[in-house]
Each structure stands twice: as structure tokens, then as C-alpha cells.
Design a protein around this motif. Structure first.
Motif, PDB file in Angstrom:
ATOM      1  N   GLU A 356       0.749  -1.306  -0.111  1.00  0.00           N
ATOM      2  CA  GLU A 356      -0.008   0.015   0.039  1.00  0.00           C
ATOM      3  C   GLU A 356       0.801   1.160   0.047  1.00  0.00           C
ATOM      4  OE1 GLU A 356      -3.156   0.145  -0.482  1.00  0.00           O
ATOM      5  OE2 GLU A 356      -3.457  -2.099  -0.300  1.00  0.00           O
ATOM      6  N   ALA A 357       2.144   1.200   0.391  1.00  0.00           N
ATOM      7  CA  ALA A 357       3.062   2.226   0.571  1.00  0.00           C
ATOM      8  C   ALA A 357       3.679   2.489  -0.854  1.00  0.00           C
ATOM      9  CB  ALA A 357       4.193   2.086   1.640  1.00  0.00           C
ATOM     10  N   GLY A 358       3.317   1.623  -1.843  1.00  0.00           N
ATOM     11  CA  GLY A 358       3.802   1.801  -3.122  1.00  0.00           C
ATOM     12  C   GLY A 358       4.832   0.931  -3.665  1.00  0.00           C
ATOM     13  N   GLN A 359       5.328   0.077  -2.716  1.00  0.00           N
ATOM     14  CA  GLN A 359       6.530  -0.996  -2.867  1.00  0.00           C
ATOM     15  C   GLN A 359       5.743  -2.568  -3.264  1.00  0.00           C
ATOM     16  OE1 GLN A 359       9.801  -0.329  -0.437  1.00  0.00           O
ATOM     17  NE2 GLN A 359       8.489   1.233   0.932  1.00  0.00           N
ATOM     18  N   VAL A 360       5.349  -2.575  -4.257  1.00  0.00           N
ATOM     19  CA  VAL A 360       4.689  -3.886  -4.664  1.00  0.00           C
ATOM     20  C   VAL A 360       5.709  -5.030  -4.714  1.00  0.00           C
ATOM     21  CG1 VAL A 360       3.202  -5.146  -6.200  1.00  0.00           C
ATOM     22  CG2 VAL A 360       2.561  -2.792  -5.483  1.00  0.00           C
ATOM     23  N   ASN A 361       6.832  -4.701  -5.336  1.00  0.00           N
ATOM     24  CA  ASN A 361       7.843  -5.647  -5.893  1.00  0.00           C
ATOM     25  C   ASN A 361       8.362  -6.193  -4.633  1.00  0.00           C
ATOM     26  OD1 ASN A 361       7.768  -5.777  -8.639  1.00  0.00           O
ATOM     27  ND2 ASN A 361       9.066  -4.041  -9.114  1.00  0.00           N
ATOM     28  N   ALA A 362       8.670  -5.148  -3.560  1.00  0.00           N
ATOM     29  CA  ALA A 362       9.431  -5.636  -2.415  1.00  0.00           C
ATOM     30  C   ALA A 362       8.614  -6.336  -1.374  1.00  0.00           C
ATOM     31  CB  ALA A 362       9.995  -4.368  -1.518  1.00  0.00           C
ATOM     32  N   ALA A 363       7.130  -6.013  -1.611  1.00  0.00           N
ATOM     33  CA  ALA A 363       6.090  -6.855  -0.953  1.00  0.00           C
ATOM     34  C   ALA A 363       6.119  -8.352  -1.514  1.00  0.00           C
ATOM     35  CB  ALA A 363       4.630  -6.131  -0.955  1.00  0.00           C
ATOM     36  N   LEU A 364       6.095  -8.531  -2.575  1.00  0.00           N
ATOM     37  CA  LEU A 364       6.218  -9.858  -3.277  1.00  0.00           C
ATOM     38  C   LEU A 364       7.582 -10.692  -2.925  1.00  0.00           C
ATOM     39  CD1 LEU A 364       4.737  -9.198  -6.858  1.00  0.00           C
ATOM     40  CD2 LEU A 364       3.811 -10.577  -5.279  1.00  0.00           C
ATOM     41  N   ASP A 365       8.717  -9.945  -2.937  1.00  0.00           N
ATOM     42  CA  ASP A 365       9.734 -10.702  -2.256  1.00  0.00           C
ATOM     43  C   ASP A 365       9.757 -10.958  -0.999  1.00  0.00           C
ATOM     44  OD1 ASP A 365      11.001 -10.053  -4.882  1.00  0.00           O
ATOM     45  OD2 ASP A 365      12.054  -8.552  -4.367  1.00  0.00           O
ATOM     46  N   LEU A 366       9.253 -10.338  -0.126  1.00  0.00           N
ATOM     47  CA  LEU A 366       8.867 -10.741   1.180  1.00  0.00           C
ATOM     48  C   LEU A 366       7.947 -11.749   1.217  1.00  0.00           C
ATOM     49  CD1 LEU A 366       8.743  -7.106   2.917  1.00  0.00           C
ATOM     50  CD2 LEU A 366      10.669  -8.877   3.407  1.00  0.00           C
ATOM     51  N   LEU A 367       6.908 -11.605   0.636  1.00  0.00           N
ATOM     52  CA  LEU A 367       5.982 -12.846   0.599  1.00  0.00           C
ATOM     53  C   LEU A 367       6.480 -14.145   0.254  1.00  0.00           C
ATOM     54  CD1 LEU A 367       2.742 -13.078   1.000  1.00  0.00           C
ATOM     55  CD2 LEU A 367       2.537 -12.791  -1.121  1.00  0.00           C
ATOM     56  N   ASP A 368       7.550 -14.156  -0.415  1.00  0.00           N
ATOM     57  CA  ASP A 368       7.951 -15.658  -0.495  1.00  0.00           C
ATOM     58  C   ASP A 368       8.765 -16.014   0.714  1.00  0.00           C
ATOM     59  OD1 ASP A 368       7.591 -15.455  -3.475  1.00  0.00           O
ATOM     60  OD2 ASP A 368       9.456 -14.129  -4.206  1.00  0.00           O
ATOM     61  N   ALA A 369       9.279 -15.379   1.586  1.00  0.00           N
ATOM     62  CA  ALA A 369       9.803 -15.742   2.593  1.00  0.00           C
ATOM     63  C   ALA A 369       8.793 -16.193   3.621  1.00  0.00           C
ATOM     64  CB  ALA A 369      10.861 -14.750   3.113  1.00  0.00           C
ATOM     65  N   ILE A 370       7.638 -16.072   3.614  1.00  0.00           N
ATOM     66  CA  ILE A 370       6.502 -16.284   4.649  1.00  0.00           C
ATOM     67  C   ILE A 370       6.086 -17.634   4.395  1.00  0.00           C
ATOM     68  CG2 ILE A 370       4.356 -15.522   5.681  1.00  0.00           C
ATOM     69  CD1 ILE A 370       5.511 -12.710   4.945  1.00  0.00           C
TER      70      ILE A 370
END
Length: 435
Positions: A356-370
Motif C-alpha cells: 500500500e505504501a507503493g512497494q509492490v515488488n518488495a512486498a512480493l519478495d517478502l511474501l516468498d519468505a513467509i
């Protein structure tokens, strides 16, 4: 009224009483008999007795009291049938004496020792279940199962684990209690703070189970949420100077304030960005923010997990619209929450805030580790759709739908999102970029 309609009314009255009052009845009986299994068996027999009697005699004026008294009688019968040992015979005599008094007064709660610090039966038993010899997750699971009546599947959903693992944990807990002869009694006042973290976790988990039920057709369970708030109020009253119970109550009130806007008139889920904020309960928001500030002052502004979650909820509550949300501040609070109390739930929420803060790519990368779950698949689908990767988004939603209950509103919401993504994926559709 036809006989069939009358019978349905009687059966419905039993079901409503058990759903709303069942755990309190069980907690009262556990206090009386000191044996969880005996209490559970007696309550079950009392329910069967009600199903047999109420269609003939009608629903009594005080159904909870009727069931409590009947359960106590059934407990006496069970003790006698088992050829009770001397200690159980004494318990039976005490039960009989209690029952004689209750037959006239029909006091559903029974008499409590005025010297007891904790006066509410259910809250007393939550403290009892949170014995320090059990691991923190086990204490929470045991209390949610025994005293809050949640199924292993519901507990697993709240604790973000599997139903099989939850069932094994509950079996081991019962075995350990029996082997170590851990007593089902409220600890002395000096020991209450040691059990406080687990008690707070139980109350918060109970509210979570009502706020987002894993089973059934409702998007939330009003009665479960109300009971969790009632217990949080009692705990805050019991320990008013402790910051954590105050923060738990603040968090529950701030979350509850948004409930009227979470479902539309058709019963469909309304996401936070589309909610009508004029329907949010401003009185609950005001009190929640006040309690949060009191809690932070008592902890010298050193926030724990509940204070941070309440601060996030307050951040959402203070702005007039979704577009006005300060997502950078919310990400900062989630960063602290993941540091203080890491969990898949907090990490998933942080991923959403980062997107939501505009960092969709970073969010997807973090999602891979969960660790993957139905929720993580649904979040991935939304993030992929923001990048117009609709085929991948649909595949992710299919994975989310594989484990969603067939009649749950959340499933319907995901199915609607899937259809929307399918429309966006058609060649003739040219979506506007979104952030």
C-alpha cells in the motif's frame, strides 16, 4: 403454530443457549466439580435432557440456569455411575448441597468465594488453563478449546497452524495435566502477573476467532466478539494498572468499531478501502485511543505487541478516508511489531502495508519468505493483479480457494475477485495502472 414449528423453536432455544452461554455453564461446572472431563460430560447430558424436555414443557424462563442446575445433577449421576472414589464422593456431596440451593434460586453462577481475586467463572478458568508448566501456545490452545468452545480447526486458523498439529497439542496438554496432577484452580494474586501474557493471548485469540471465523457462513460472530470484549473489560478492571490488559481492550474496541462497515446489505465482505467510515463507531474509537494512551504511559512508551497492533488500528481510525492513510507510519509500526512479536500474521499484514505504501515488488519478495497459507495466496493474487499479471493472480487465488470453506463469505469474496481478474485479463480490456 404447528407442532413442527414449536419443536423447531424449542431446539433453536437449546442451540442458542448453548452457543451463547455454553462456555460459561461449563466454566461454572468445572469450578464446582474440579474435573474438566466430568464437567464436559455433564453439560452434554444436560443438553440432551433439554432437547427431550423443552419440546414438552416449553423453554424455561431462565434456560441457562436450568441447564446449569441440570448439569450439576448429571455430574452427581456420573460420579455415582462410576462408583466414585472417596474424594469424588465428597465432591458429590458438595454438589448435592449446591444443587438443593440452586433448585429454588436457579442461580446460574453459583456462590463464589468472596476472597477470590477473580470472580468471573470463565476468566477464572482461563487463568487456570494458563499454567506455567505448559508452553505458551499450548496454554492458548487449551483455553480456546476447553473454555471458549472453539474447534481444533478454528484454533488452528487463529494460531496459523494445522488442525492435526492443534489436535496433537491438545491431547498432549491433557495428558500432561493428568500425569503432573496440575490442579484446575485459580492461582493466588501474586501469581496472576506470570499468567497474564497467556490470558491476554487467549482473550485476543477468542476475539480473532469471532472477528474472522474459520467455519460457518457468517463473516463474523457477534456473540464471540462480545464475550471476548466482556472478558477484556473484566481483566482490565481486575488489573487496571497493568499496561497489557489495557492495550488488549484498546485493540479489541478499535477493531470492533469497524465491524458495522465490514459487511454490505447483501452479506458480502467489504474490504477496508471500500468501507463506509461514517458507519464506524466513534465512541469505541475514542475510548480505544484513550485506553491505548493510558497503556503506553504505564509502560513508559515501550510498546508491546498489543500496543503496536492497537496503534495500527488507531492510525486507520484517525483518518477520514482510505486515501488519507499514512502507510509509511503503518509500515513503521509493523516493522516494530515483527521485531517485538514475529508471526506469520504480523508478517503478512506488514507485506500488505508495504504494498500500500507503493512497494509492490518488495512486498512480493517478502511474501516468498513467509509460510504459504490460504491468506498468503490471496494476498499474492492481489499484488500480482496490481502488476497486471492476471493469469498468475488467478492461479494464486485458485490455491487460496482450495482451502477456503465452501460457504464462507471470504470464499465468495475471493471468487468475485477471481472473476474480476478474468475480465481484466481479456484482450479487449485495457486496465488503468494502479499503485
Amino acid at each position: 403454530m404447528s407442532r413442527r414449528a414449536t419443536l423447531n423453536e424449542q431446539f433453536g432455544a437449546v442451540a442458542d443457549t448453548i452457543r451463547i452461554e455454553g462456555t460459561r455453564i461449563l466454566a461454572t461446572l468445572i469450578r464446582t466439580v474440579g474435573d474438566v472431563q466430568l464437567a464436559e460430560d455433564a453439560v452434554q447430558e444436560a443438553v440432551l435432557a433439554a432437547l427431550g424436555a423443552w419440546p414438552v414443557t416449553g423453554v424455561p424462563p431462565e434456560p441457562r440456569a436450568w441447564l446449569t442446575v441440570t448439569a450439576r445433577r448429571k455430574a452427581i449421576d456420573i460420579i455415582r455411575r462410576e462408583g466414585a472414589r472417596a474424594d469424588k464422593e465428597r465432591a458429590g456431596a458438595e454438589l448435592q448441597d449446591l444443587t438443593r440451593h440452586d433448585l429454588d434460586a436457579l442461580d446460574p453462577d453459583g456462590a463464589l468465594d468472596p476472597d477470590e481475586v477473580v470472580q468471573d467463572d470463565l476468566l477464572r478458568l482461563i487463568f487456570t488453563c494458563c499454567h506455567p508448566s505448559l508452553s505458551p501456545p499450548t496454554r492458548v490452545a487449551l483455553a480456546l478449546r476447553t473454555l471458549c468452545g472453539l474447534s481444533p480447526a478454528q484454533i488452528a486458523d487463529v494460531l496459523l497452524t494445522t488442525e492435526v498439529a492443534t489436535t496433537k497439542r491438545l491431547v498432549r496438554a491433557r495428558q500432561k495435566i493428568a500425569a503432573a496432577r496440575i490442579p484446575y484452580r485459580v492461582p493466588p494474586e501474586t501469581e496472576l502477573p506470570d499468567r497474564l501474557p497467556a490470558v491476554c493471548a487467549v482473550i485476543h485469540s477468542l476475539y480473532t476467532a469471532g472477528h474472522a471465523p474459520a467455519e460457518g457462513e457468517a463473516a463474523y460472530d457477534v456473540d464471540v466478539c462480545a464475550e471476548a470484549i466482556r472478558l477484556a473489560e473484566l481483566l482490565h478492571t481486575l488489573l487496571p494498572d497493568q499496561p497489557t490488559p489495557t492495550a488488549v481492550l484498546a485493540l479489541l474496541l478499535l477493531t470492533e468499531a469497524r465491524r458495522p462497515a465490514r459487511i454490505d446489505d447483501a452479506g458480502d465482505v467489504v474490504t477496508l478501502d471500500l468501507q463506509d467510515r461514517s458507519r464506524w463507531d466513534q465512541s469505541l474509537i475514542t475510548r480505544g485511543v484513550t485506553l491505548l494512551n493510558e497503556s503506553l504511559e504505564r509502560s513508559d512508551r515501550q510498546a508491546d505487541a498489543y500496543q503496536l497492533q492497537a496503534a495500527i488500528a488507531a492510525e486507520h481510525a484517525r483518518v477520514p478516508s482510505y486515501t488519507a492513510t499514512d502507510w509509511r507510519e503503518i509500515v513503521r509500526l509493523y516493522d516494530l511489531l515483527v521485531e517485538v512479536s514475529p508471526s506469520p500474521a504480523s508478517e503478512l499484514a506488514r507485506v500488505v502495508a508495504i504494498a500500500e505504501a507503493g512497494q509492490v515488488n518488495a512486498a512480493l519478495d517478502l511474501l516468498d519468505a513467509i509460510p504459504t497459507s490460504s491468506r498468503s495466496h490471496a494476498i499474492r493474487a492481489e499484488l500480482l493483479a496490481r502488476q497486471h499479471r492476471y493469469a498468475e493472480a488467478i492461479a494464486a487465488l485458485d490455491q487460496a480457494l482450495d482451502t477456503a470453506p465452501s460457504t464462507h463469505p471470504e470464499r465468495s469474496h475471493r471468487e468475485r475477485r477471481r472473476s474480476h481478474f478474468q475480465q481484466l485479463a481479456t484482450p479487449e480490456h485495457h486496465p488503468n495502472p494502479t499503485t
